[in-house]
Design a protein around this motif. Structure first.
Motif, PDB file in Angstrom:
ATOM      1  N   VAL A  39       0.845  -1.205   0.000  1.00  0.00           N
ATOM      2  CA  VAL A  39       0.000   0.000   0.000  1.00  0.00           C
ATOM      3  C   VAL A  39       0.873   1.246   0.000  1.00  0.00           C
ATOM      4  O   VAL A  39       0.645   2.199  -0.765  1.00  0.00           O
ATOM      5  CB  VAL A  39      -0.948  -0.005   1.213  1.00  0.00           C
ATOM      6  N   ALA A  40       1.900   1.265   0.848  1.00  0.00           N
ATOM      7  CA  ALA A  40       2.798   2.421   0.912  1.00  0.00           C
ATOM      8  C   ALA A  40       3.562   2.584  -0.401  1.00  0.00           C
ATOM      9  O   ALA A  40       3.751   3.710  -0.886  1.00  0.00           O
ATOM     10  CB  ALA A  40       3.775   2.258   2.079  1.00  0.00           C
ATOM     11  N   LEU A  41       3.991   1.469  -0.997  1.00  0.00           N
ATOM     12  CA  LEU A  41       4.705   1.543  -2.268  1.00  0.00           C
ATOM     13  C   LEU A  41       3.804   2.101  -3.367  1.00  0.00           C
ATOM     14  O   LEU A  41       4.232   2.942  -4.173  1.00  0.00           O
ATOM     15  CB  LEU A  41       5.216   0.151  -2.669  1.00  0.00           C
ATOM     16  N   ALA A  42       2.563   1.636  -3.415  1.00  0.00           N
ATOM     17  CA  ALA A  42       1.626   2.122  -4.427  1.00  0.00           C
ATOM     18  C   ALA A  42       1.413   3.624  -4.281  1.00  0.00           C
ATOM     19  O   ALA A  42       1.333   4.358  -5.280  1.00  0.00           O
ATOM     20  CB  ALA A  42       0.298   1.377  -4.308  1.00  0.00           C
ATOM     21  N   ARG A  43       1.348   4.088  -3.037  1.00  0.00           N
ATOM     22  CA  ARG A  43       1.160   5.523  -2.792  1.00  0.00           C
ATOM     23  C   ARG A  43       2.389   6.316  -3.252  1.00  0.00           C
ATOM     24  O   ARG A  43       2.271   7.378  -3.875  1.00  0.00           O
ATOM     25  CB  ARG A  43       0.897   5.757  -1.305  1.00  0.00           C
ATOM     26  N   GLU A  44       3.595   5.805  -2.971  1.00  0.00           N
ATOM     27  CA  GLU A  44       4.825   6.497  -3.348  1.00  0.00           C
ATOM     28  C   GLU A  44       4.995   6.559  -4.865  1.00  0.00           C
ATOM     29  O   GLU A  44       5.382   7.596  -5.413  1.00  0.00           O
ATOM     30  CB  GLU A  44       6.043   5.794  -2.732  1.00  0.00           C
ATOM     31  N   VAL A  45       4.712   5.443  -5.537  1.00  0.00           N
ATOM     32  CA  VAL A  45       4.915   5.378  -6.980  1.00  0.00           C
ATOM     33  C   VAL A  45       3.762   6.019  -7.738  1.00  0.00           C
ATOM     34  O   VAL A  45       3.917   6.497  -8.855  1.00  0.00           O
ATOM     35  CB  VAL A  45       5.101   3.904  -7.423  1.00  0.00           C
ATOM     36  N   GLY A  46       2.594   6.054  -7.115  1.00  0.00           N
ATOM     37  CA  GLY A  46       1.417   6.620  -7.771  1.00  0.00           C
ATOM     38  C   GLY A  46       0.731   5.631  -8.685  1.00  0.00           C
ATOM     39  O   GLY A  46       0.285   5.974  -9.788  1.00  0.00           O
ATOM     40  N   THR A  47       0.637   4.372  -8.229  1.00  0.00           N
ATOM     41  CA  THR A  47      -0.009   3.324  -9.018  1.00  0.00           C
ATOM     42  C   THR A  47      -0.958   2.546  -8.125  1.00  0.00           C
ATOM     43  O   THR A  47      -1.025   2.761  -6.907  1.00  0.00           O
ATOM     44  CB  THR A  47       1.032   2.339  -9.593  1.00  0.00           C
ATOM     45  N   SER A  48      -1.636   1.584  -8.743  1.00  0.00           N
ATOM     46  CA  SER A  48      -2.426   0.639  -7.954  1.00  0.00           C
ATOM     47  C   SER A  48      -1.477  -0.427  -7.415  1.00  0.00           C
ATOM     48  O   SER A  48      -0.279  -0.439  -7.720  1.00  0.00           O
ATOM     49  CB  SER A  48      -3.503  -0.009  -8.828  1.00  0.00           C
ATOM     50  N   ARG A  49      -2.009  -1.367  -6.652  1.00  0.00           N
ATOM     51  CA  ARG A  49      -1.154  -2.405  -6.069  1.00  0.00           C
ATOM     52  C   ARG A  49      -0.744  -3.471  -7.095  1.00  0.00           C
ATOM     53  O   ARG A  49       0.265  -4.143  -6.900  1.00  0.00           O
ATOM     54  CB  ARG A  49      -1.870  -3.054  -4.885  1.00  0.00           C
ATOM     55  N   THR A  50      -1.513  -3.603  -8.181  1.00  0.00           N
ATOM     56  CA  THR A  50      -1.176  -4.640  -9.169  1.00  0.00           C
ATOM     57  C   THR A  50       0.201  -4.422  -9.799  1.00  0.00           C
ATOM     58  O   THR A  50       1.008  -5.365  -9.853  1.00  0.00           O
ATOM     59  CB  THR A  50      -2.264  -4.722 -10.255  1.00  0.00           C
ATOM     60  N   PRO A  51       0.531  -3.213 -10.286  1.00  0.00           N
ATOM     61  CA  PRO A  51       1.885  -3.009 -10.826  1.00  0.00           C
ATOM     62  C   PRO A  51       2.972  -3.202  -9.763  1.00  0.00           C
ATOM     63  O   PRO A  51       4.079  -3.640 -10.080  1.00  0.00           O
ATOM     64  CB  PRO A  51       1.865  -1.555 -11.321  1.00  0.00           C
ATOM     65  N   VAL A 107      14.660  -8.972  -3.786  1.00  0.00           N
ATOM     66  CA  VAL A 107      13.768  -9.222  -2.658  1.00  0.00           C
ATOM     67  C   VAL A 107      13.444 -10.705  -2.585  1.00  0.00           C
ATOM     68  O   VAL A 107      13.618 -11.453  -3.557  1.00  0.00           O
ATOM     69  CB  VAL A 107      12.442  -8.415  -2.770  1.00  0.00           C
ATOM     70  N   ASP A 108      12.966 -11.116  -1.421  1.00  0.00           N
ATOM     71  CA  ASP A 108      12.382 -12.445  -1.238  1.00  0.00           C
ATOM     72  C   ASP A 108      10.900 -12.249  -0.947  1.00  0.00           C
ATOM     73  O   ASP A 108      10.529 -11.357  -0.168  1.00  0.00           O
ATOM     74  CB  ASP A 108      13.042 -13.171  -0.057  1.00  0.00           C
ATOM     75  N   LEU A 109      10.058 -13.065  -1.564  1.00  0.00           N
ATOM     76  CA  LEU A 109       8.625 -13.031  -1.279  1.00  0.00           C
ATOM     77  C   LEU A 109       8.326 -14.097  -0.236  1.00  0.00           C
ATOM     78  O   LEU A 109       8.402 -15.291  -0.512  1.00  0.00           O
ATOM     79  CB  LEU A 109       7.817 -13.254  -2.562  1.00  0.00           C
ATOM     80  N   VAL A 110       8.017 -13.635   0.966  1.00  0.00           N
ATOM     81  CA  VAL A 110       7.829 -14.528   2.106  1.00  0.00           C
ATOM     82  C   VAL A 110       6.329 -14.788   2.279  1.00  0.00           C
ATOM     83  O   VAL A 110       5.541 -13.840   2.395  1.00  0.00           O
ATOM     84  CB  VAL A 110       8.401 -13.901   3.398  1.00  0.00           C
ATOM     85  N   PRO A 111       5.896 -16.053   2.287  1.00  0.00           N
ATOM     86  CA  PRO A 111       4.468 -16.356   2.440  1.00  0.00           C
ATOM     87  C   PRO A 111       3.867 -15.683   3.674  1.00  0.00           C
ATOM     88  O   PRO A 111       4.453 -15.716   4.753  1.00  0.00           O
ATOM     89  CB  PRO A 111       4.433 -17.881   2.566  1.00  0.00           C
ATOM     90  N   ARG A 112       2.712 -15.052   3.481  1.00  0.00           N
ATOM     91  CA  ARG A 112       1.925 -14.390   4.533  1.00  0.00           C
ATOM     92  C   ARG A 112       2.630 -13.186   5.159  1.00  0.00           C
ATOM     93  O   ARG A 112       2.114 -12.588   6.097  1.00  0.00           O
ATOM     94  CB  ARG A 112       1.530 -15.392   5.641  1.00  0.00           C
ATOM     95  N   LYS A 113       3.797 -12.826   4.642  1.00  0.00           N
ATOM     96  CA  LYS A 113       4.494 -11.643   5.169  1.00  0.00           C
ATOM     97  C   LYS A 113       4.786 -10.606   4.090  1.00  0.00           C
ATOM     98  O   LYS A 113       4.911  -9.427   4.386  1.00  0.00           O
ATOM     99  CB  LYS A 113       5.800 -12.059   5.853  1.00  0.00           C
ATOM    100  N   GLY A 114       4.934 -11.041   2.852  1.00  0.00           N
ATOM    101  CA  GLY A 114       5.172 -10.097   1.771  1.00  0.00           C
ATOM    102  C   GLY A 114       6.626 -10.072   1.318  1.00  0.00           C
ATOM    103  O   GLY A 114       7.378 -11.022   1.516  1.00  0.00           O
ATOM    104  N   ALA A 115       6.996  -8.956   0.690  1.00  0.00           N
ATOM    105  CA  ALA A 115       8.331  -8.821   0.107  1.00  0.00           C
ATOM    106  C   ALA A 115       9.317  -8.301   1.144  1.00  0.00           C
ATOM    107  O   ALA A 115       9.053  -7.322   1.846  1.00  0.00           O
ATOM    108  CB  ALA A 115       8.278  -7.866  -1.078  1.00  0.00           C
ATOM    109  N   GLN A 116      10.455  -8.957   1.209  1.00  0.00           N
ATOM    110  CA  GLN A 116      11.520  -8.574   2.129  1.00  0.00           C
ATOM    111  C   GLN A 116      12.789  -8.324   1.322  1.00  0.00           C
ATOM    112  O   GLN A 116      13.174  -9.140   0.477  1.00  0.00           O
ATOM    113  CB  GLN A 116      11.766  -9.674   3.158  1.00  0.00           C
TER     114      GLN A 116
END
Length: 220
Positions: free
Chosen positions: A39-51, A65-74
């Protein structure tokens, strides 16, 4: 009248998201081990969450990054072991390329002089990101100069990690830049003189383990 030049299409939302997040990781805005909020990234970049999600999947493939299940991108933590393995792999590929180029008396890649000058300008401007990008292009040009497209593609697959290591190296030990610049010019000279043994010796020194960088990754 000559045709008007066609303007390049603007970058897609996914490309903008990818570029913004990758740059934030390289610059240290996002630290190693930090989880990224879509959500914060989408706000910073000015896009929806899909991109953002699409960009994160690309960044995972490039090992930013690593995509960690149930935690997101790290943001990936690059270990000292991985750093050493990357440099070892680079040495194997680049030493082989240097030997073949000199044996065939091809000389340095035509673009190498311009890339060296570009790196030196970036150093004077203290533009570490641009310097790291040009450094990767410089070494990749040597590998591609052999004409072995498969080897060049394998080398290019290291690009994201190679640039990330270079940026961290520049931040941790900027005093080494005059030495690095001298080695770049010496490597071009060795290629133009078809001296493979000298070229391999230069690249071995160029890729040697730097204590400051080891400490930086250990601390990370």
């Amino acid at each position: 009248m000559p045709p008007k030049p066609v303007d390049a299409p603007p970058p897609s939302a996914r490309e903008r998201a990818y570029g913004w997040i990758a740059q934030a990781i390289l610059s240290g805005t996002f630290s190693e081990g930090q989880f990224l909020d879509e959500v914060a990234l989408a706000r910073e970049v000015g896009t929806s969450r899909t991109p953002i999600r699409e960009a994160l999947h690309r960044l995972q493939a490039e090992r930013f990054v690593d995509l960690v299940p149930r935690k997101g991108a790290q943001v990936r933590v690059v270990t000292v072991t991985e750093m050493r393995q990357i440099y070892q792999t680079r040495f194997v590929i680049e030493a082989d390329a240097l030997t073949k180029i000199c044996a065939r008396r091809l000389g340095a890649p035509p673009e190498s002089h311009e890339l060296v000058e570009g790196m030196e300008r970036a150093r004077r401007d203290q533009n570490w990101d641009e310097l790291a990008r040009l450094d990767q292009l410089y070494h990749a040009s040597i590998v591609r100069h052999t004409g072995n497209a498969v080897m060049a593609d394998i080398y290019d697959s290291l690009r994201p990690r190679q640039i990330r290591l270079a940026v961290k190296n520049l931040h941790s030990s900027p005093e080494r830049l005059p030495l690095i610049e001298r080695e770049h010019r010496e490597l071009v000279a060795a290629l133009d003189e078809h001296d493979g043994e000298r070229g391999v010796g230069i690249i071995e020194t160029h890729l040697r383990e730097v204590p400051e960088l080891v400490r930086a990754f250990s601390a990370g």
